[in-house]
Design a protein around this motif. Sequence first.
Motif, PDB file in Angstrom:
ATOM      1  N   ALA A 188       0.816  -1.212   0.000  1.00  0.00           N
ATOM      2  CA  ALA A 188       0.000   0.000   0.000  1.00  0.00           C
ATOM      3  C   ALA A 188       0.853   1.267   0.000  1.00  0.00           C
ATOM      4  O   ALA A 188       0.329   2.360  -0.220  1.00  0.00           O
ATOM      5  N   PHE A 189       2.168   1.137   0.250  1.00  0.00           N
ATOM      6  CA  PHE A 189       3.042   2.292   0.432  1.00  0.00           C
ATOM      7  C   PHE A 189       4.008   2.432  -0.749  1.00  0.00           C
ATOM      8  O   PHE A 189       4.583   1.442  -1.222  1.00  0.00           O
ATOM      9  N   SER A 190       4.189   3.644  -1.214  1.00  0.00           N
ATOM     10  CA  SER A 190       5.214   3.940  -2.204  1.00  0.00           C
ATOM     11  C   SER A 190       5.897   5.252  -1.822  1.00  0.00           C
ATOM     12  O   SER A 190       5.269   6.145  -1.242  1.00  0.00           O
ATOM     13  N   VAL A 191       7.194   5.346  -2.146  1.00  0.00           N
ATOM     14  CA  VAL A 191       8.004   6.490  -1.752  1.00  0.00           C
ATOM     15  C   VAL A 191       8.713   7.059  -2.969  1.00  0.00           C
ATOM     16  O   VAL A 191       9.207   6.309  -3.827  1.00  0.00           O
ATOM     17  N   ARG A 192       8.761   8.389  -3.049  1.00  0.00           N
ATOM     18  CA  ARG A 192       9.597   9.060  -4.043  1.00  0.00           C
ATOM     19  C   ARG A 192      10.465  10.095  -3.335  1.00  0.00           C
ATOM     20  O   ARG A 192      10.009  10.754  -2.402  1.00  0.00           O
ATOM     21  N   GLU A 193      11.715  10.204  -3.785  1.00  0.00           N
ATOM     22  CA  GLU A 193      12.613  11.237  -3.280  1.00  0.00           C
ATOM     23  C   GLU A 193      13.053  12.097  -4.458  1.00  0.00           C
ATOM     24  O   GLU A 193      13.660  11.588  -5.408  1.00  0.00           O
ATOM     25  N   ASP A 194      12.727  13.373  -4.399  1.00  0.00           N
ATOM     26  CA  ASP A 194      13.028  14.279  -5.509  1.00  0.00           C
ATOM     27  C   ASP A 194      12.600  13.673  -6.847  1.00  0.00           C
ATOM     28  O   ASP A 194      13.330  13.689  -7.840  1.00  0.00           O
ATOM     29  N   MET A 195      11.392  13.105  -6.837  1.00  0.00           N
ATOM     30  CA  MET A 195      10.733  12.554  -8.023  1.00  0.00           C
ATOM     31  C   MET A 195      11.311  11.227  -8.508  1.00  0.00           C
ATOM     32  O   MET A 195      10.870  10.707  -9.533  1.00  0.00           O
ATOM     33  N   SER A 196      12.295  10.673  -7.791  1.00  0.00           N
ATOM     34  CA  SER A 196      12.814   9.351  -8.133  1.00  0.00           C
ATOM     35  C   SER A 196      12.273   8.330  -7.141  1.00  0.00           C
ATOM     36  O   SER A 196      12.225   8.607  -5.932  1.00  0.00           O
ATOM     37  N   PRO A 197      11.880   7.132  -7.605  1.00  0.00           N
ATOM     38  CA  PRO A 197      11.360   6.119  -6.674  1.00  0.00           C
ATOM     39  C   PRO A 197      12.401   5.718  -5.639  1.00  0.00           C
ATOM     40  O   PRO A 197      13.589   5.584  -5.947  1.00  0.00           O
ATOM     41  N   GLY A 198      11.963   5.545  -4.396  1.00  0.00           N
ATOM     42  CA  GLY A 198      12.825   5.050  -3.333  1.00  0.00           C
ATOM     43  C   GLY A 198      12.569   3.568  -3.114  1.00  0.00           C
ATOM     44  O   GLY A 198      11.411   3.131  -3.050  1.00  0.00           O
ATOM     45  N   GLU A 199      13.626   2.788  -3.007  1.00  0.00           N
ATOM     46  CA  GLU A 199      13.507   1.339  -2.817  1.00  0.00           C
ATOM     47  C   GLU A 199      13.168   1.021  -1.360  1.00  0.00           C
ATOM     48  O   GLU A 199      13.962   1.287  -0.453  1.00  0.00           O
ATOM     49  N   LEU A 200      11.968   0.454  -1.113  1.00  0.00           N
ATOM     50  CA  LEU A 200      11.583   0.076   0.244  1.00  0.00           C
ATOM     51  C   LEU A 200      12.436  -1.102   0.707  1.00  0.00           C
ATOM     52  O   LEU A 200      12.562  -2.100   0.007  1.00  0.00           O
ATOM     53  N   VAL A 201      13.024  -0.964   1.892  1.00  0.00           N
ATOM     54  CA  VAL A 201      13.863  -2.043   2.421  1.00  0.00           C
ATOM     55  C   VAL A 201      13.263  -2.662   3.675  1.00  0.00           C
ATOM     56  O   VAL A 201      13.661  -3.766   4.069  1.00  0.00           O
ATOM     57  N   SER A 202      12.326  -1.980   4.320  1.00  0.00           N
ATOM     58  CA  SER A 202      11.667  -2.576   5.480  1.00  0.00           C
ATOM     59  C   SER A 202      10.308  -1.927   5.682  1.00  0.00           C
ATOM     60  O   SER A 202      10.071  -0.794   5.267  1.00  0.00           O
ATOM     61  N   PHE A 203       9.425  -2.660   6.333  1.00  0.00           N
ATOM     62  CA  PHE A 203       8.066  -2.179   6.597  1.00  0.00           C
ATOM     63  C   PHE A 203       7.583  -2.830   7.887  1.00  0.00           C
ATOM     64  O   PHE A 203       7.762  -4.027   8.101  1.00  0.00           O
ATOM     65  N   GLU A 204       6.992  -2.015   8.751  1.00  0.00           N
ATOM     66  CA  GLU A 204       6.487  -2.551  10.015  1.00  0.00           C
ATOM     67  C   GLU A 204       5.262  -1.751  10.446  1.00  0.00           C
ATOM     68  O   GLU A 204       5.262  -0.513  10.394  1.00  0.00           O
ATOM     69  N   GLU A 205       4.242  -2.452  10.875  1.00  0.00           N
ATOM     70  CA  GLU A 205       3.092  -1.779  11.483  1.00  0.00           C
ATOM     71  C   GLU A 205       3.291  -1.745  12.988  1.00  0.00           C
ATOM     72  O   GLU A 205       3.602  -2.763  13.607  1.00  0.00           O
ATOM     73  N   GLN A 206       3.143  -0.550  13.585  1.00  0.00           N
ATOM     74  CA  GLN A 206       3.219  -0.397  15.029  1.00  0.00           C
ATOM     75  C   GLN A 206       1.825  -0.642  15.594  1.00  0.00           C
ATOM     76  O   GLN A 206       0.967   0.241  15.595  1.00  0.00           O
ATOM     77  N   ARG A 207       1.583  -1.851  16.046  1.00  0.00           N
ATOM     78  CA  ARG A 207       0.235  -2.239  16.449  1.00  0.00           C
ATOM     79  C   ARG A 207      -0.094  -1.771  17.868  1.00  0.00           C
ATOM     80  O   ARG A 207       0.755  -1.772  18.746  1.00  0.00           O
ATOM     81  N   GLN A 208      -1.347  -1.397  18.067  1.00  0.00           N
ATOM     82  CA  GLN A 208      -1.867  -1.160  19.401  1.00  0.00           C
ATOM     83  C   GLN A 208      -2.329  -2.496  19.977  1.00  0.00           C
ATOM     84  O   GLN A 208      -2.776  -3.372  19.246  1.00  0.00           O
ATOM     85  N   GLU A 209      -2.222  -2.643  21.253  1.00  0.00           N
ATOM     86  CA  GLU A 209      -2.551  -3.942  21.883  1.00  0.00           C
ATOM     87  C   GLU A 209      -3.952  -3.950  22.476  1.00  0.00           C
ATOM     88  O   GLU A 209      -4.191  -4.481  23.544  1.00  0.00           O
ATOM     89  N   GLY A 210      -4.869  -3.297  21.805  1.00  0.00           N
ATOM     90  CA  GLY A 210      -6.265  -3.436  22.195  1.00  0.00           C
ATOM     91  C   GLY A 210      -6.830  -2.278  22.976  1.00  0.00           C
ATOM     92  O   GLY A 210      -8.001  -1.961  22.849  1.00  0.00           O
ATOM     93  N   THR A 211      -6.015  -1.590  23.793  1.00  0.00           N
ATOM     94  CA  THR A 211      -6.542  -0.477  24.583  1.00  0.00           C
ATOM     95  C   THR A 211      -5.625   0.715  24.462  1.00  0.00           C
ATOM     96  O   THR A 211      -4.433   0.585  24.185  1.00  0.00           O
ATOM     97  N   ALA A 212      -6.187   1.898  24.689  1.00  0.00           N
ATOM     98  CA  ALA A 212      -5.392   3.116  24.610  1.00  0.00           C
ATOM     99  C   ALA A 212      -4.289   3.129  25.650  1.00  0.00           C
ATOM    100  O   ALA A 212      -3.205   3.647  25.420  1.00  0.00           O
ATOM    101  N   THR A 213      -4.550   2.548  26.826  1.00  0.00           N
ATOM    102  CA  THR A 213      -3.564   2.585  27.903  1.00  0.00           C
ATOM    103  C   THR A 213      -2.362   1.707  27.613  1.00  0.00           C
ATOM    104  O   THR A 213      -1.384   1.742  28.336  1.00  0.00           O
ATOM    105  N   ALA A 214      -2.441   0.922  26.528  1.00  0.00           N
ATOM    106  CA  ALA A 214      -1.299   0.087  26.165  1.00  0.00           C
ATOM    107  C   ALA A 214      -0.187   0.905  25.539  1.00  0.00           C
ATOM    108  O   ALA A 214       0.911   0.412  25.364  1.00  0.00           O
ATOM    109  N   SER A 215      -0.439   2.171  25.184  1.00  0.00           N
ATOM    110  CA  SER A 215       0.561   2.983  24.489  1.00  0.00           C
ATOM    111  C   SER A 215       0.705   4.353  25.147  1.00  0.00           C
ATOM    112  O   SER A 215       0.364   5.376  24.563  1.00  0.00           O
TER     113      SER A 215
END
Length: 583
Positions: free
Chosen positions: A59-86
């Motif tokens: 779902a993610f794409s990156v450009r730097e100064d109009m040139s494509p950037g090569e994605l090397v890692s991706f991570e979702e920072q998940r919530q653990e169910g409740t607001a107090t978890a973060s």
Amino acid sequence: MRWFKSFAASLCLAASTAGAAAPEVIITPQSSQFPFIKLTVNVRDRGTGKRIGGLTREAFSVREDMSPGELVSFEEQRQEGTATASPVDVVFVFDQTGSMSEEIAGLVERSRQFADILGDSGFDFRLALVSYSDRVERVFPYTSDVEAFKRQLSKLTADGGDDEPENQLDALVEASKLPHRPGAKKVFLLVTDASFHSSDSITSRTAQGVVESLQSKGVQLHVVGPDLEPYHWMPERLGGTFFDKDSGDFQEIVRSLAGGVAVNYVVSYRSPRPQDDATRRAVEVRVKVGKDTGLDATQYQAPSWVTASSRMDFFAGEESRYAPLHVVDGSPDTVWAEGVPGQGIGEWLHMRFEKQESVSRVALTPPPAGYGCPKEVRLTLGSYSKVVTLEKGKGRQEFDLSPAVSAGSLELEIVSVYGGSDLTGLAEVQVYTGEPPALLERISRSRRTVAETDSAQSLNKKGEQLYHQGKLKESIALYQQAVDKDPSHAQAFSNLGLAYQKVGDFPNAIWANRKAIALARGSGKNGVMASSYYNIARIFEAQGDWKQAEQNFWWANQNRPMKVYDDAILRMQRKQGDVEVAR
């Protein structure tokens, strides 16, 4: 026709992303691992403000100064169910001197949006405030009540402060004494327009000592300030980001800070231009959610390959008589000199190599008479460390490493000094590799002879003649030869950028103009910078990227105020009112 098709396509895309269903995207860059850039990304439902989870890398794409950037890692920072978890504890460490009145008003205005971004993203947050001038002025304790926080902000009065520097270091330490919650993420946001006191009559603290203290407490530091060395390396070492206070819209920076705290995705990419040349880079992230695409754009500054903890006369930038790059210019008469009060013990110089090198020798040249001479210098190459002793009054001195040490960088720290001057530094640093030792190629390239400089001037003039004759490809070849001969030739880079722009090679056009900006010196500096920023702005405008275009028109106007730049800024603001692109 090529320009029109590109422009029309950008307009169509902008229109498709501006609808009510498109997600809101907020990105914050971190360049400490350059050429790998880490982006914290906050993706929100534009209607409800709630975080959007469950997205994949695709779902993610990156450009730097109009040139494509090569994605090397991706991570979702998940919530653990409740607001107090973060839990997140955020402290604004704010300069309240007279020149900061607009920023104080902007922070009051944006504090609710800041809190909404954190709260809607599911974080249990608290906000606190420490203000300072030459001393710590006010300490407002943590609160989760946004209205109470705004009342605290409204009590700030911006006055005084004509006697720069200010006392940021004591204020940061005071912020670290606030009662943080166990397990909470601790985020400090330092906002200033001035340098700071260090090891003087105002404070005994040093930046290095404060950073180590904050590091031990797990503090993440972001800095909004002037473009000075410490404001780059301090957040870099504390996992944060530097924002150039003079980049225009402070309220937009506050929004970006909030997005960086309330992160729900972390995306890393490799820069398509891995050169560590101190140029600014524009980054654009597009996020697709269902049939809709949201996007945001920001900027970061690539590091310079030679940096320092401090330098005298730092507001002069690379034109400073004491700039770090002087240690590789081949002249024993130019110096890097540290810029803190006292003798400079603990200050450092850092050199990045282009790849892992087998270092067999380091040669150091002390500064000429009138400067403080280091006595002991710690050489650090990767995990290897060695303290060497310089002889005072002697010129170039060699230190062999046996066996050779493999490393990607060299750091030199002043451990002790000979008495006589508070302005301590080095004239030359030479790094040798292999057997027999050969001077590091990167250092060799930084030294230009008079003949090479004259040749570059001649090639640039010939390129200008061909450009005006409409022979664009031929002019590009000559401009490229000119900068190969003299990589510090700002005008040749500016000309190269304009020629690339004419042939429709926009990524290279942006790159060349950015090089011109980074290299501009002397009496023509402001003219070169203004025209180069203007050229970059016109490229972004042609692509329908109004926000980046406005930013670069603004920088052009800062360097050389002109009505054409004022008109362009207004034009971009109107465009953003009609079509929302980078929001």
